[in-house]
Scaffold this motif. Structure first.
Motif, PDB file in Angstrom:
ATOM      1  N   LEU A 240       0.942  -1.792  -0.046  1.00  0.00           N
ATOM      2  CA  LEU A 240       0.078  -0.334  -0.577  1.00  0.00           C
ATOM      3  C   LEU A 240       0.737   1.239   0.060  1.00  0.00           C
ATOM      4  O   LEU A 240       0.500   2.747  -1.159  1.00  0.00           O
ATOM      5  CB  LEU A 240      -0.775   0.226   1.280  1.00  0.00           C
ATOM      6  CG  LEU A 240      -2.121  -1.209   1.525  1.00  0.00           C
ATOM      7  CD1 LEU A 240      -3.307  -0.933   2.443  1.00  0.00           C
ATOM      8  CD2 LEU A 240      -2.498  -0.999   0.047  1.00  0.00           C
ATOM      9  N   THR A 244       1.222   3.921  -2.731  1.00  0.00           N
ATOM     10  CA  THR A 244       0.520   5.332  -2.949  1.00  0.00           C
ATOM     11  C   THR A 244       1.772   6.175  -3.605  1.00  0.00           C
ATOM     12  O   THR A 244       1.185   7.033  -4.076  1.00  0.00           O
ATOM     13  CB  THR A 244       0.092   5.276  -0.975  1.00  0.00           C
ATOM     14  OG1 THR A 244      -0.605   4.667  -1.312  1.00  0.00           O
ATOM     15  CG2 THR A 244       0.314   7.092  -1.231  1.00  0.00           C
ATOM     16  N   LYS A 273      -8.605  -0.725   0.783  1.00  0.00           N
ATOM     17  CA  LYS A 273      -7.791  -0.078   1.038  1.00  0.00           C
ATOM     18  C   LYS A 273      -7.315   0.816   0.579  1.00  0.00           C
ATOM     19  O   LYS A 273      -6.862   1.295   1.452  1.00  0.00           O
ATOM     20  CB  LYS A 273      -7.280  -1.106   1.555  1.00  0.00           C
ATOM     21  CG  LYS A 273      -7.471  -2.737   2.608  1.00  0.00           C
ATOM     22  CD  LYS A 273      -6.655  -3.617   2.768  1.00  0.00           C
ATOM     23  CE  LYS A 273      -7.300  -4.995   3.091  1.00  0.00           C
ATOM     24  NZ  LYS A 273      -6.071  -6.189   3.197  1.00  0.00           N
ATOM     25  N   ILE A 274      -6.818   0.740  -0.672  1.00  0.00           N
ATOM     26  CA  ILE A 274      -5.982   1.495  -0.631  1.00  0.00           C
ATOM     27  C   ILE A 274      -6.261   3.141  -1.896  1.00  0.00           C
ATOM     28  O   ILE A 274      -5.905   4.210  -1.996  1.00  0.00           O
ATOM     29  CB  ILE A 274      -5.094   1.202  -2.727  1.00  0.00           C
ATOM     30  CG1 ILE A 274      -4.532   1.932  -2.862  1.00  0.00           C
ATOM     31  CG2 ILE A 274      -6.009   1.229  -3.280  1.00  0.00           C
ATOM     32  CD1 ILE A 274      -2.267   2.121  -1.437  1.00  0.00           C
ATOM     33  N   LYS A 277      -6.437   6.022   0.714  1.00  0.00           N
ATOM     34  CA  LYS A 277      -5.346   6.138   1.434  1.00  0.00           C
ATOM     35  C   LYS A 277      -4.977   7.094  -0.013  1.00  0.00           C
ATOM     36  O   LYS A 277      -3.826   8.532   0.181  1.00  0.00           O
ATOM     37  CB  LYS A 277      -4.385   4.850   1.770  1.00  0.00           C
ATOM     38  CG  LYS A 277      -2.737   5.361   1.556  1.00  0.00           C
ATOM     39  CD  LYS A 277      -2.033   3.794   2.059  1.00  0.00           C
ATOM     40  CE  LYS A 277      -0.367   4.157   2.631  1.00  0.00           C
ATOM     41  NZ  LYS A 277      -0.767   4.763   3.504  1.00  0.00           N
TER      42      LYS A 277
END
Length: 420
Positions: A240, A244, A273-274, A277
């Motif tokens: 992750l 990012t 999840k990503i 972020k």
């Protein structure tokens, strides 16, 4: 003399110069490159005086501040031009290298020797530093070059070419090896593109409109790339933090260039999840998000707009990114095949099998694993310098360095073999 005759005369002189260049040693070419670099530094005041004429005319025409900046021959730009020529002099010379020598059953030895292409025509916009950069690369590869810059930089290009030609003359090399077309009329380009018997390759550098105009009107082979719709695909097995960082760097580090990431593809398994972020990181960096229907709710409170079909085809060249959630790696590949431009694609994953599948299935000129799309550059990839990037699969594909300005011929050593 008519315009057609003038262009033919330029090309004939370039062809004659190319025959001499092809026989020069590496030492002779490097000496010329170093003389060119010193000449630019010594002529700094003259170059900037001529450049001021272009800057003044550009301001009067209402050119944008960005365009004016591209035109400016500042001390830093001149220093960079000179340093670039010195760096080219340090590069290995591909001309004359031999590879693939094999012995045939009849005893003949067969191999391939690298040779110059001959005469290169370069059609470009705005940046007068391209005049020196292109001339240096073509010279090192043993080619003569005909440079046709934009009318907005005509005084600057003439001044740079004058310095380069004087440096060549000082080394006993014909100045006709580097020529700038003095005519700003677009008809000069059209006449140049007809000279397939005298010019071996055309390289256009500029916006999509210029490149399409050249490709549609040329009788000469054209190295081109229309635009850079580059993708970063975050696989379900991506780290992750790495994903990012790569997404932000690919989009933000320099958004107005052809190797910037324009579309972010995210595997559905990792998207919840990503996306919050990476979405927040992009927005914090000033990026406008355009998200598909699946991605939008996963972004939560992160500001975004709805993506349109046109967004997936777009080369934004700005702090804007399209985001799409895909169900699988195959769907990511299918998206790239439909909307991409054969420039650069990235996969972020810790899966070996996904890596190998992506590398095999994606046929763009640059395919990266866990690295920013911004590395799609000749210098960053170890070529030393680049003349441009090609998304044309024939002859050269991807960033083109000196070797891309050469070709190969067969060489054969025999001892009297005849065909029965």
């Amino acid at each position: 003399m008519s315009l057609a005759q003038e262009m033919e005369s330029i090309a004939k002189r370039a062809r004659a110069a190319s025959r001499t260049l092809a026989t020069l040693s590496s030492t002779q070419k490097n000496g010329a490159l170093l003389a060119m670099a010193a000449g630019l530094e010594a002529a700094r005041a003259e170059l900037q005086s001529e450049n001021e004429k272009d800057l003044k005319a550009g301001e009067e025409k209402g050119l944008s501040p960005a365009m004016i900046d591209r035109l400016r021959l500042s001390d830093k730009v001149i220093d960079s031009m000179a340093q670039g020529l010195r760096e080219v002099a340090q590069l290995d010379d591909p001309v004359g290298s031999v590879r693939g020598m094999i012995v045939r059953p009849n005893g003949m030895r067969v191999g391939r020797m690298r040779i110059p292409l001959g005469v290169i025509g370069i059609i470009y916009e705005s940046r007068p530093n391209v005049t020196a950069d292109a001339a240096g690369l073509c010279l090192k590869a043993g080619n003569a070059v005909i440079l046709r810059g934009g009318s907005e930089a005509i005084h600057s290009n003439r001044a740079v070419a004058k310095v380069l030609q004087a440096a060549l003359d000082s080394q006993g090399i014909a100045g006709d090896a580097v020529q700038v077309v003095q005519v700003t009329d677009r008809e000069a380009v059209l006449e140049m593109l007809k000279l397939e018997e005298l010019i071996d390759l055309i390289i256009p550098r500029g916006g999509e409109g210029l490149i399409r105009f050249v490709a549609e009107n040329s009788r000469i082979p054209v190295i081109k790339h229309y635009k850079g719709v580059c993708h970063t695909y975050i696989d379900k097995d991506a780290n992750l933090d790495m994903a990012t960082a790569l997404a932000v760097n690919g989009k933000v580090q320099r958004p107005g260039v052809c190797n910037a990431t324009e579309t972010l593809l995210v595997h559905g398994d990792i998207a919840p999840k990503i996306l919050p972020k990476v979405g927040k990181a992009l927005v914090d960096a000033g990026v406008e998000l355009r998200a598909c229907g699946t991605a939008a709710p996963l972004l939560g409170e992160v500001p975004h707009k709805a993506a349109t079909e046109d967004d997936y085809y777009a080369e934004f060249l700005d702090l804007i990114i399209a985001i799409r959630v895909v169900k699988s790696l195959d769907e990511a590949v299918a998206h790239i095949q439909q909307y991409g431009s054969d420039h650069t694609e990235v996969i972020v994953t810790e899966s070996y099998s996904a890596t190998q599948e992506f590398l095999r299935k994606v046929t763009s000129s640059c395919v990266f694993v866990n690295a920013s799309s911004r590395f799609a550059d000749g210098q960053r990839l170890g070529l030393g310098a680049e003349i441009g990037i090609s998304t044309t699969k024939l002859h050269a594909y991807g960033p083109m360095g000196i070797e891309g300005l050469t070709t190969e011929k067969f060489i054969v050593y025999g001892d009297g073999q005849i065909v029965e």
